[in-house]
Design an enzyme around this catalytic site. Structure first.
Site, PDB file in Angstrom:
ATOM      1  N   HIS A 131       0.827  -1.220   0.000  1.00 16.23           N
ATOM      2  CA  HIS A 131       0.000   0.000   0.000  1.00 16.23           C
ATOM      3  C   HIS A 131       0.855   1.261   0.000  1.00 16.23           C
ATOM      4  CE1 HIS A 131      -3.561  -2.544   1.717  1.00 16.23           C
ATOM      5  NE2 HIS A 131      -3.294  -2.801   0.460  1.00 16.23           N
ATOM      6  N   CYS A 164       5.231  20.959  -7.197  1.00 21.16           N
ATOM      7  CA  CYS A 164       6.343  20.137  -7.705  1.00 21.16           C
ATOM      8  C   CYS A 164       7.441  21.038  -8.289  1.00 21.16           C
ATOM      9  CB  CYS A 164       5.827  19.175  -8.772  1.00 21.16           C
ATOM     10  SG  CYS A 164       7.152  18.211  -9.526  1.00 21.16           S
ATOM     11  N   GLY A 205      -1.440  -9.784  12.128  1.00 16.78           N
ATOM     12  CA  GLY A 205      -2.079  -8.488  12.371  1.00 16.78           C
ATOM     13  C   GLY A 205      -2.786  -7.871  11.187  1.00 16.78           C
TER      14      GLY A 205
HETATM   15  N1  APR Z   1      -0.733  -7.953  17.337  1.00 16.79           N
HETATM   16  C1  APR Z   1      -1.214  -8.593  16.239  1.00 16.79           C
HETATM   17  N2  APR Z   1      -2.391  -8.275  15.653  1.00 16.79           N
HETATM   18  C2  APR Z   1      -3.104  -7.283  16.201  1.00 16.79           C
HETATM   19  C3  APR Z   1      -2.680  -6.582  17.341  1.00 16.79           C
HETATM   20  C4  APR Z   1      -1.429  -6.949  17.913  1.00 16.79           C
HETATM   21  N3  APR Z   1      -0.943  -6.332  18.987  1.00 16.79           N
HETATM   22  N4  APR Z   1      -3.610  -5.627  17.643  1.00 16.79           N
HETATM   23  C5  APR Z   1      -4.579  -5.759  16.722  1.00 16.79           C
HETATM   24  N5  APR Z   1      -4.292  -6.747  15.854  1.00 16.79           N
HETATM   25  C6  APR Z   1      -5.037  -7.208  14.707  1.00 16.79           C
HETATM   26  C7  APR Z   1      -6.534  -6.994  14.769  1.00 16.79           C
HETATM   27  O1  APR Z   1      -7.162  -8.040  15.534  1.00 16.79           O
HETATM   28  C8  APR Z   1      -6.923  -7.025  13.293  1.00 16.79           C
HETATM   29  O2  APR Z   1      -7.165  -8.355  12.853  1.00 16.79           O
HETATM   30  O3  APR Z   1      -4.635  -6.480  13.581  1.00 16.79           O
HETATM   31  C9  APR Z   1      -5.675  -6.472  12.605  1.00 16.79           C
HETATM   32  C10 APR Z   1      -5.818  -5.061  12.090  1.00 16.79           C
HETATM   33  O4  APR Z   1      -6.782  -5.023  11.073  1.00 16.79           O
HETATM   34  P1  APR Z   1      -6.997  -3.690  10.191  1.00 16.79           P
HETATM   35  O5  APR Z   1      -7.050  -2.500  11.095  1.00 16.79           O
HETATM   36  O6  APR Z   1      -8.136  -3.934   9.280  1.00 16.79           O
HETATM   37  O7  APR Z   1      -5.619  -3.548   9.408  1.00 16.79           O
HETATM   38  P2  APR Z   1      -5.191  -4.142   8.009  1.00 16.79           P
HETATM   39  O8  APR Z   1      -5.748  -5.506   7.807  1.00 16.79           O
HETATM   40  O9  APR Z   1      -3.716  -3.983   7.908  1.00 16.79           O
HETATM   41  O10 APR Z   1      -5.887  -3.118   7.019  1.00 16.79           O
HETATM   42  C11 APR Z   1      -5.690  -3.269   5.651  1.00 16.79           C
HETATM   43  O11 APR Z   1      -6.900  -1.255   5.173  1.00 16.79           O
HETATM   44  O12 APR Z   1      -7.067   0.697   6.360  1.00 16.79           O
HETATM   45  C12 APR Z   1      -6.673   0.149   5.137  1.00 16.79           C
HETATM   46  O13 APR Z   1      -4.921   0.532   3.585  1.00 16.79           O
HETATM   47  C13 APR Z   1      -5.182   0.345   4.945  1.00 16.79           C
HETATM   48  O14 APR Z   1      -3.366  -1.247   4.802  1.00 16.79           O
HETATM   49  C14 APR Z   1      -4.610  -0.981   5.409  1.00 16.79           C
HETATM   50  C15 APR Z   1      -5.689  -1.947   4.955  1.00 16.79           C
END
Ligand code: APR
Length: 260
Positions: A131, A164, A205
């Protein structure tokens, strides 16, 4: 028997099958999401809706349409994230991945959805930032790279983007992939490759909601490659994981690497 209070972290019990897979694997692909940065205090998009931005849907900020509508507003929000991430530090989970990659006969590839640089600051090389990166700004017209602008020390509602210096028409935007934008081709191709050629995939995560990143671990699963999920909560991918470990990244990864 007396129990003593201690400030030392409690090492989580590692499922035996996970240790066995990790010990046997030579080519390991680690797919990380926002959860791996949570214990460094990096807010997710939704957590970040504090102060000036409480009433705003993050998906309304991270889009080309939002940029076209109100560049200073979007610019200010992303620059505030630069400030927050610059103030954060990698935790033991980030460092454990760097240690794992340095082990002999180990080829560990990190593919992240995160736009932060905490893996790199922990000493890891990141194969693919799917991303984009909050530290790779560019012109919104000619696409030439630009230095990361100075982030404010306090949140501000609007900050005019720089013009730019090359084409003089465009303005400098964050090098992150917004909703409705395509992922960088090289990064996506590498991510697909290392999900198909791994001995082991570790997903840490990520809620498994945002595509196409959410499909990557399924590529491994379809080839019979074991996929371990490390996440304190159930995710969209959990039912498909070979093994699920309900633990945080900061607790699980150091324990796992210490057990190798
Ligand atoms: N350790 C591991 N996992 C964790 C922890 C931790 N300490 N704390 C929270 N989590 C988990 C949550 O349970 C959840 O499953 O991390 C995950 C976070 O999910 P999202 O917030 O949806 O993040 P992500 O999957 O990376 O989002 C994907 O969405 O917001 C957009 O572009 C952005 O890259 C991002 C994409």
């Amino acid at each position: 028997m007396m129990a003593f209070m201690t400030s030392a972290p409690i090492a989580p019990e590692i499922p035996g099958a996970i240790i066995a897979l990790a010990r046997a694997a030579r080519r390991i692909t680690v797919l990380t999401g926002a959860g791996i940065s949570a214990e460094s205090g990096v807010p997710t998009f939704r957590d970040a809706q504090t102060g000036l931005w409480t009433q705003v849907d993050p998906e309304d900020l991270a889009t080309p349409a939002a940029w076209a509508r109100d560049k200073p507003y979007v610019n200010a929000w992303f620059l505030w994230r630069v400030h927050l991430i610059s103030a954060a530090t990698p935790h033991a989970g980030h460092r454990a991945l760097a240690d794992w990659a340095r082990r002999p006969d180990t080829d560990l590839r990190i593919v992240t959805q995160n736009i932060d640089d905490l893996h790199e600051r922990a000493g890891s090389e990141v194969l693919a930032h799917l991303h984009g990166s909050l530290f790779a700004w560019r012109c919104d017209r000619c696409e030439r790279p630009a230095p990361t602008p100075q982030a404010p020390a306090q949140p501000r509602e609007r900050i005019e983007p720089d013009t730019c210096p090359h084409c003089a028409f465009g303005e400098i935007r964050p090098g992150v992939v917004w909703f409705n934008e395509a992922l960088p081709e090289r990064e996506l191709a590498d991510a697909i490759r290392v999900c198909r050629d791994a001995d082991l995939v570790v997903v840490v995560g990520t809620s498994g909601i945002v595509q196409p990143a959410a499909s990557l671990p399924h590529l491994a699963g379809a080839r019979g490659i074991p996929v371990i999920e490390i996440d304190p909560r159930p995710t969209e991918f959990s039912p498909f994981a070979t093994h699920v470990w309900r633990a945080t990244a900061g607790a699980a990864l150091p324990a796992l690497v210490a057990a190798l």
